[in-house]
Design a protein around this motif. Structure first.
Motif, mmCIF file in Angstrom:
data_model
loop_
_atom_site.group_PDB
_atom_site.id
_atom_site.type_symbol
_atom_site.label_atom_id
_atom_site.label_comp_id
_atom_site.label_asym_id
_atom_site.label_seq_id
_atom_site.Cartn_x
_atom_site.Cartn_y
_atom_site.Cartn_z
ATOM 1 N N GLY A 207 0.861 -1.191 0.000
ATOM 2 C CA GLY A 207 0.000 0.000 0.000
ATOM 3 C C GLY A 207 0.892 1.234 0.000
ATOM 4 N N ILE A 208 0.579 2.192 -0.880
ATOM 5 C CA ILE A 208 1.384 3.421 -0.966
ATOM 6 C C ILE A 208 0.464 4.559 -0.540
ATOM 7 N N HIS A 209 0.689 5.002 0.695
ATOM 8 C CA HIS A 209 -0.294 5.896 1.313
ATOM 9 C C HIS A 209 0.295 7.247 1.693
ATOM 10 N N GLY A 210 -0.482 8.291 1.445
ATOM 11 C CA GLY A 210 -0.063 9.638 1.835
ATOM 12 C C GLY A 210 -1.189 10.596 1.552
ATOM 13 N N ALA A 211 -0.833 11.864 1.411
ATOM 14 C CA ALA A 211 -1.776 12.968 1.154
ATOM 15 C C ALA A 211 -2.475 13.437 2.418
ATOM 16 N N GLU A 212 -2.222 12.758 3.539
ATOM 17 C CA GLU A 212 -2.772 13.196 4.830
ATOM 18 C C GLU A 212 -1.897 12.590 5.929
ATOM 19 N N GLU A 223 -1.432 -2.684 7.808
ATOM 20 C CA GLU A 223 -0.615 -3.839 7.400
ATOM 21 C C GLU A 223 -1.236 -5.138 7.900
ATOM 22 N N SER A 224 -1.729 -5.106 9.156
ATOM 23 C CA SER A 224 -2.245 -6.372 9.658
ATOM 24 C C SER A 224 -3.621 -6.690 9.074
ATOM 25 N N VAL A 231 3.762 1.860 2.870
ATOM 26 C CA VAL A 231 4.796 2.908 2.913
ATOM 27 C C VAL A 231 4.167 4.279 2.699
ATOM 28 N N ASP A 232 4.927 5.274 3.110
ATOM 29 C CA ASP A 232 4.455 6.654 3.125
ATOM 30 C C ASP A 232 4.954 7.381 1.878
ATOM 31 N N ILE A 233 4.055 8.090 1.204
ATOM 32 C CA ILE A 233 4.440 8.918 0.051
ATOM 33 C C ILE A 233 4.030 10.349 0.353
#
Ligand code: DLL
Length: 433
Positions: A207-212, A223-224, A231-233
């Protein structure tokens, strides 16, 4: 580690020489093509030739969000509009949005930087990306889209919303990665449970997560629940869009800022003075390669810490710790500074609660009151009101201990907190209305 480009491990000396060359060219161009920058530099009596070393960036004026608004829509563009092939805009809560532009080359640079982010996240050509960031004026959708294509992955341009359809495509198209805000990932995880879909059994692995802002606790939860690595973008429209920095999958500890394209500083929020590495402050960027919309010392209002220590992945680019929050989202409750992410950490460590929450702030009798609304976990729903009251009292104590503020905690039923389809609304500040 598989690098997207060799520049990611460039020795610092070489990297800084490249930055200086690009900084000088950017300042020269801004001075001669953008009236706003010329006036701001003239006011401080700084000329482009004063920039002799990297540290001289301190001589330059700051650029702030209000300057973008004052020059709406295209006043800060550094090229004739005929050379601009794309615009994006970020929605202001009030008034006009702020507009940014890209030349053909900017679009290509952006795609390459997002490709670098995806590679740092662990993606490879041949992978498949389900892109659930919103397409449109927001930079998330198209930013990730072009980056995925540049890396050579199969991109599904899903955009946000239509959660059931998203879940169908996740099962049918078998993506190896998903990109969306962390709050939407949580929404998807919940919807999958409700529909009896076991995401953990799908080929999805990243999962590529960010924007907040999001927390380590939220990473663990996602993850679980989804059985993937997250990971953080990071990025912002004014500086590029997504792709300014990304965590590496090897360390998952801070976002490598792509310093060959952005000069990053951390400054004191109040004085604007540069802070040494390791101290928390506001992150400031100067773009080094942007053509249509270069920015000089843009004050992001994002609060973080810069960490120059070597990373186990071997990249030499400085790491920015996960964003604590935006200075304008920081709540001051009876003199105590509170970021929603700090509340999130406490809530997510409380097992009997679900990770859906929203904070409300009121002013009563000239005192600020913070109310934390959070949903019960399904097992707590089955239990007595007395048990819920006990959980609420414990969270009140934990928030007092960890954050230092006294608040009220309201435990809600499952489904009472609005679900996010993009950037979650974490705070409703009734003092502002
Ligand atoms: O949110 C760009 C983006 C899209 C980043 C997709 C990552 C993924 P804006 O709408 O201009 O651009 O909002 C920028 O969002 O100043 C931060 O406050 C916040 N933000 C972005 N990434 C992160 C992150 C996009 N990883 C604003 N962690 C920024 C915390 C983030 N906050």
């Amino acid at each position: 580690m598989i690098l997207h480009t060799d520049v990611e491990t460039m020795p610092r000396e070489e990297l800084e020489a490249l930055q200086l060359k690009r900084l000088r060219a950017t300042v020269e161009r801004c001075y001669h093509t953008v009236g706003f920058y010329r006036d701001a530099m003239d006011d401080l009596e700084v000329k482009p030739h004063h920039i002799q070393k990297l540290d001289d960036v301190r001589l330059l004026p700051f650029t702030k969000k209000e300057h973008l608004r004052e020059n709406y829509p295209f006043g800060l563009f550094a090229v004739p509009t005929e050379q601009v092939v794309r615009v994006h805009a970020s929605s202001g809560t009030t008034g006009k949005p702020t507009v940014v532009g890209y030349t053909k080359r900017d679009i290509h640079t952006w795609a390459k930087l997002v490709a670098r982010c995806l590679a740092a996240s662990g993606m490879r050509p041949g992978d498949r990306l389900h892109n659930a960031y919103g397409y449109g004026l927001f930079t998330g959708g198209l930013g990730l889209h072009y980056g995925g294509e540049e890396l050579g992955v199969m991109v599904t341009p899903m955009s946000g919303g239509q959660t059931q359809k998203q879940l169908m495509l996740l099962q049918d198209f078998c993506p190896t990665a998903i990109s969306c805000t962390p709050s939407y990932a949580l929404n998807l995880a919940e919807a999958a449970d409700e529909m009896g879909i076991n995401i953990r059994k799908l080929p999805l692995k990243l999962g590529i997560h960010g924007a907040e802002p999001w927390t380590e606790e939220m990473r663990y939860e996602l993850e679980s629940r989804l059985g993937i690595d997250c990971v953080d973008i990071y990025g912002l429209s004014e500086v590029l869009g997504p792709g300014v920095g990304n965590e590496c999958i090897e360390a998952k500890s801070g976002l490598h800022i792509w310093e060959d394209h952005f000069l990053v500083e951390c400054v004191d929020v109040n004085t604007g003075k540069r802070l040494p590495y390791g101290e928390e402050g506001e992150i400031v960027f100067t773009s080094l390669t942007k053509e249509a919309f270069p920015v000089i010392r843009y004050r992001t209002r994002d609060i973080s810490v810069l960490d120059p220590s070597p990373c186990k992945c071997g990249r030499t680019h400085v790491r920015m710790q996960r964003i604590t929050g935006r200075s304008d989202d920081m709540l001051i409750i009876r003199g105590v500074n509170v970021f929603p992410s700090q509340v999130e950490s406490v809530l997510m460590r409380t097992e009997t609660l679900s990770p859906f929450y929203q904070i409300e702030v009121f002013r009563q009798a000239s005192l600020d009151n913070m109310v934390v609304n959070v949903e019960a976990s399904p097992p707590l729903m089955e239990q007595s009101q007395e048990r819920r009251d006990k959980v609420a009292a414990k969270v009140v104590r934990d928030i007092k201990d960890f954050i230092g503020v006294t608040c009220k905690v309201m435990i809600k039923d499952v489904g009472e907190i609005p679900r996010s389809e993009g950037k979650a609304v974490r705070v409703i500040d009734h003092r502002k209305h």
